[in-house]
Design a protein around this motif. Structure first.
Motif, PDB file in Angstrom:
ATOM      1  N   ALA A 247      62.527  29.833  13.485  1.00 50.05           N
ATOM      2  CA  ALA A 247      63.345  30.920  14.025  1.00 50.05           C
ATOM      3  C   ALA A 247      62.975  32.273  13.436  1.00 50.05           C
ATOM      4  O   ALA A 247      63.097  33.301  14.114  1.00 50.05           O
ATOM      5  N   LEU A 248      62.527  32.288  12.181  1.00 53.61           N
ATOM      6  CA  LEU A 248      62.213  33.551  11.529  1.00 53.61           C
ATOM      7  C   LEU A 248      60.779  33.995  11.784  1.00 53.61           C
ATOM      8  O   LEU A 248      60.521  35.194  11.975  1.00 53.61           O
ATOM      9  N   LEU A 249      59.851  33.056  11.773  1.00 51.22           N
ATOM     10  CA  LEU A 249      58.437  33.420  11.831  1.00 51.22           C
ATOM     11  C   LEU A 249      57.891  33.486  13.254  1.00 51.22           C
ATOM     12  O   LEU A 249      57.125  34.406  13.590  1.00 51.22           O
ATOM     13  N   LEU A 250      58.271  32.530  14.091  1.00 46.92           N
ATOM     14  CA  LEU A 250      57.718  32.504  15.446  1.00 46.92           C
ATOM     15  C   LEU A 250      58.029  33.768  16.247  1.00 46.92           C
ATOM     16  O   LEU A 250      57.132  34.313  16.902  1.00 46.92           O
ATOM     17  N   PRO A 251      59.278  34.275  16.254  1.00 47.09           N
ATOM     18  CA  PRO A 251      59.519  35.517  17.002  1.00 47.09           C
ATOM     19  C   PRO A 251      58.709  36.703  16.488  1.00 47.09           C
ATOM     20  O   PRO A 251      58.250  37.536  17.279  1.00 47.09           O
ATOM     21  N   VAL A 252      58.523  36.777  15.165  1.00 46.87           N
ATOM     22  CA  VAL A 252      57.751  37.890  14.602  1.00 46.87           C
ATOM     23  C   VAL A 252      56.320  37.861  15.125  1.00 46.87           C
ATOM     24  O   VAL A 252      55.786  38.871  15.613  1.00 46.87           O
ATOM     25  N   VAL A 253      55.682  36.692  15.035  1.00 45.27           N
ATOM     26  CA  VAL A 253      54.282  36.572  15.457  1.00 45.27           C
ATOM     27  C   VAL A 253      54.160  36.716  16.974  1.00 45.27           C
ATOM     28  O   VAL A 253      53.314  37.478  17.479  1.00 45.27           O
ATOM     29  N   THR A 254      54.997  36.002  17.718  1.00 42.09           N
ATOM     30  CA  THR A 254      54.889  35.994  19.176  1.00 42.09           C
ATOM     31  C   THR A 254      55.166  37.366  19.763  1.00 42.09           C
ATOM     32  O   THR A 254      54.388  37.883  20.587  1.00 42.09           O
ATOM     33  N   ILE A 255      56.255  37.984  19.356  1.00 44.76           N
ATOM     34  CA  ILE A 255      56.609  39.287  19.917  1.00 44.76           C
ATOM     35  C   ILE A 255      55.658  40.369  19.433  1.00 44.76           C
ATOM     36  O   ILE A 255      55.314  41.293  20.179  1.00 44.76           O
ATOM     37  N   GLY A 256      55.186  40.252  18.186  1.00 40.68           N
ATOM     38  CA  GLY A 256      54.192  41.212  17.708  1.00 40.68           C
ATOM     39  C   GLY A 256      52.913  41.166  18.522  1.00 40.68           C
ATOM     40  O   GLY A 256      52.382  42.210  18.941  1.00 40.68           O
ATOM     41  N   LEU A 257      52.402  39.963  18.761  1.00 41.69           N
ATOM     42  CA  LEU A 257      51.198  39.827  19.593  1.00 41.69           C
ATOM     43  C   LEU A 257      51.452  40.292  21.028  1.00 41.69           C
ATOM     44  O   LEU A 257      50.606  40.967  21.626  1.00 41.69           O
ATOM     45  N   ALA A 258      52.608  39.932  21.575  1.00 45.18           N
ATOM     46  CA  ALA A 258      52.914  40.309  22.953  1.00 45.18           C
ATOM     47  C   ALA A 258      53.012  41.823  23.105  1.00 45.18           C
ATOM     48  O   ALA A 258      52.535  42.391  24.095  1.00 45.18           O
ATOM     49  N   LEU A 259      53.614  42.493  22.139  1.00 47.19           N
ATOM     50  CA  LEU A 259      53.700  43.960  22.191  1.00 47.19           C
ATOM     51  C   LEU A 259      52.312  44.588  22.124  1.00 47.19           C
ATOM     52  O   LEU A 259      52.023  45.541  22.854  1.00 47.19           O
ATOM     53  N   PHE A 260      51.465  44.055  21.251  1.00 48.40           N
ATOM     54  CA  PHE A 260      50.106  44.596  21.144  1.00 48.40           C
ATOM     55  C   PHE A 260      49.331  44.404  22.444  1.00 48.40           C
ATOM     56  O   PHE A 260      48.712  45.348  22.964  1.00 48.40           O
ATOM     57  N   PHE A 261      49.352  43.190  22.990  1.00 43.04           N
ATOM     58  CA  PHE A 261      48.623  42.921  24.228  1.00 43.04           C
ATOM     59  C   PHE A 261      49.174  43.755  25.391  1.00 43.04           C
ATOM     60  O   PHE A 261      48.409  44.312  26.189  1.00 43.04           O
ATOM     61  N   ALA A 262      50.507  43.831  25.506  1.00 40.53           N
ATOM     62  CA  ALA A 262      51.110  44.595  26.600  1.00 40.53           C
ATOM     63  C   ALA A 262      50.780  46.078  26.470  1.00 40.53           C
ATOM     64  O   ALA A 262      50.535  46.760  27.478  1.00 40.53           O
ATOM     65  N   PHE A 263      50.773  46.592  25.251  1.00 43.66           N
ATOM     66  CA  PHE A 263      50.439  48.004  25.042  1.00 43.66           C
ATOM     67  C   PHE A 263      48.992  48.284  25.446  1.00 43.66           C
ATOM     68  O   PHE A 263      48.696  49.284  26.106  1.00 43.66           O
ATOM     69  N   MET A 264      48.089  47.389  25.062  1.00 47.26           N
ATOM     70  CA  MET A 264      46.680  47.589  25.424  1.00 47.26           C
ATOM     71  C   MET A 264      46.487  47.474  26.933  1.00 47.26           C
ATOM     72  O   MET A 264      45.684  48.214  27.519  1.00 47.26           O
ATOM     73  N   ILE A 265      47.211  46.593  27.568  1.00 48.51           N
ATOM     74  CA  ILE A 265      47.074  46.410  29.010  1.00 48.51           C
ATOM     75  C   ILE A 265      47.599  47.613  29.788  1.00 48.51           C
ATOM     76  O   ILE A 265      47.048  47.993  30.823  1.00 48.51           O
ATOM     77  N   ASN A 266      48.636  48.245  29.283  1.00 48.89           N
ATOM     78  CA  ASN A 266      49.294  49.311  30.035  1.00 48.89           C
ATOM     79  C   ASN A 266      48.969  50.719  29.548  1.00 48.89           C
ATOM     80  O   ASN A 266      48.929  51.644  30.354  1.00 48.89           O
ATOM     81  N   VAL A 267      48.757  50.892  28.256  1.00 46.48           N
ATOM     82  CA  VAL A 267      48.639  52.239  27.709  1.00 46.48           C
ATOM     83  C   VAL A 267      47.402  52.408  26.841  1.00 46.48           C
ATOM     84  O   VAL A 267      46.938  53.528  26.637  1.00 46.48           O
ATOM     85  N   GLY A 268      46.836  51.345  26.340  1.00 50.83           N
ATOM     86  CA  GLY A 268      45.834  51.445  25.287  1.00 50.83           C
ATOM     87  C   GLY A 268      44.423  51.745  25.734  1.00 50.83           C
ATOM     88  O   GLY A 268      43.523  51.807  24.889  1.00 50.83           O
ATOM     89  N   GLY A 269      44.176  51.950  27.027  1.00 54.15           N
ATOM     90  CA  GLY A 269      42.820  52.205  27.479  1.00 54.15           C
ATOM     91  C   GLY A 269      42.399  53.653  27.323  1.00 54.15           C
ATOM     92  O   GLY A 269      43.220  54.552  27.098  1.00 54.15           O
ATOM     93  N   ARG A 270      41.107  53.885  27.418  1.00 54.91           N
ATOM     94  CA  ARG A 270      40.582  55.252  27.345  1.00 54.91           C
ATOM     95  C   ARG A 270      40.728  55.942  28.709  1.00 54.91           C
ATOM     96  O   ARG A 270      40.758  55.293  29.744  1.00 54.91           O
ATOM     97  N   ARG A 271      40.808  57.243  28.629  1.00 51.39           N
ATOM     98  CA  ARG A 271      40.919  57.999  29.874  1.00 51.39           C
ATOM     99  C   ARG A 271      39.585  57.976  30.611  1.00 51.39           C
ATOM    100  O   ARG A 271      38.531  58.235  30.029  1.00 51.39           O
ATOM    101  N   ARG A 272      39.657  57.661  31.895  1.00 49.63           N
ATOM    102  CA  ARG A 272      38.459  57.610  32.721  1.00 49.63           C
ATOM    103  C   ARG A 272      38.349  58.878  33.554  1.00 49.63           C
ATOM    104  O   ARG A 272      39.351  59.483  33.930  1.00 49.63           O
TER     105      ARG A 272
END
Length: 308
Positions: free
Chosen positions: A74-99
């Motif tokens: 309960a303590l560790l899984l949400p930290v790892v899962t949500i941390g990775l999900a936030l990173f991946f979602a940020f890169m997918i939506n905002v983290g790219g370079r301007r074209r």
């Protein structure tokens, strides 16, 4: 508009609340009642034993092991899962370079493809995922040890699920892999609703990607993150951990109870050992842990709501 308002509300809520009370609230009440008996789950006859089951639970070493493992989940899984999900979602939506000729804020190249890849484990049943990784963790013919042998690491051949020091971490890795995609899609939907003007203004002021994440994305996405945290914690304490541990591990819950979690222990006591009353006692403890986890997360995560 006020005429008949309460009759209208009651008319819509009566049936759903009745079903909820019948199939959710009443079983909880029954479980609490049976925890004070010696019911085996098979015989219609039983008697009240007071707090004997709770005293037995407090003296049960396996219960404390399962509680420790469930709390770790309960303590560790949400930290790892949500941390990775936030990173991946940020890169997918905002983290790219301007074209050239494109928008100021965009995701990395191939972001649509990555969304499908991340979400793919959600298409598979958790039972199928557990079976696949059970084969992958096989120390003799599994894909992981075969890969290690293929790159010349013949001396590094862990037992994985057969090692009491590694088994729990192997199970947690599977849970992260199988659930992170859902939260990537969830957070991506939330990020897509944030106005691009906020990011553009921040970038014009010289903010980098890390700054925009912590100053714009995370605060505006906090309600979604908090809900996802509670949901992931409940999954880690309940059905997901039960399925993965029950299918992948020896025993299940082994070796030497190194992967036993509370929900699995409830199942074993009720259906394997014929101790339904004691199982409901552990179930009551699991209910308290789950409610306490949700209350703590909601309390610690409370902050002023931001609107845009």
């Amino acid at each position: 508009m006020q005429h008949g308002k309460y009759r209208f509300i009651v008319g819509f809520l009566a049936v759903p609340l009745g079903l909820y009370a019948l199939f959710v609230v009443w079983p909880f009440i029954q479980s609490i009642y049976y925890s004070f008996t010696d019911w085996t789950g098979l015989s219609p006859e039983f008697k009240m034993v007071g707090f004997d089951n709770y005293s037995r639970m407090l003296d049960d070493d396996i219960f404390w092991k399962s509680l420790q493992h469930s709390l770790l989940f309960a303590l560790l899984l949400p930290v790892v899962t949500i941390g990775l999900a936030l990173f991946f979602a940020f890169m997918i939506n905002v983290g790219g370079r301007r074209r050239k000729g494109g928008p100021v804020v965009s995701g990395v190249r191939g972001s649509s493809f990555y969304k499908i890849v991340y979400f793919f484990p959600q298409v598979l049943s958790i039972a199928i995922v557990a079976l696949l990784f059970q084969f992958a963790y096989n120390p003799d013919s599994g894909a992981i040890n075969s890969l290690l042998r293929g790159i010349g690491l013949d001396s590094v051949q862990p037992l994985w699920l057969g090692d009491p020091n590694l088994a729990l971490w192997c199970v947690m890795a599977v849970l992260v892999w199988s659930t992170v995609g859902f939260f990537v899609v969830l957070f991506s939907a939330g990020m897509a609703s944030i106005p691009a003007d906020l990011y553009e203004a921040a970038l014009l002021d010289g903010a980098n990607r890390i700054t925009t994440f912590f100053r714009i994305t995370l605060p505006l996405l906090w309600d979604t993150v908090q809900s996802g945290w509670v949901y992931m914690g409940i999954l880690a304490l309940g059905a997901e951990s039960f399925a993965v541990v029950g299918i992948m591990t020896t025993g299940p819950g082994g070796p030497d109870y190194s992967t036993t979690v509370m929900v699995l222990y409830v199942y074993q006591k009720a259906f394997r050992d014929g101790q339904a009353a004691y199982a409901t006692t552990i179930g009551v403890a699991l209910l308290v842990v789950t409610l306490a986890f949700a209350a703590i997360v909601m309390r610690l995560g409370r902050r002023e709501r931001l609107e845009y």
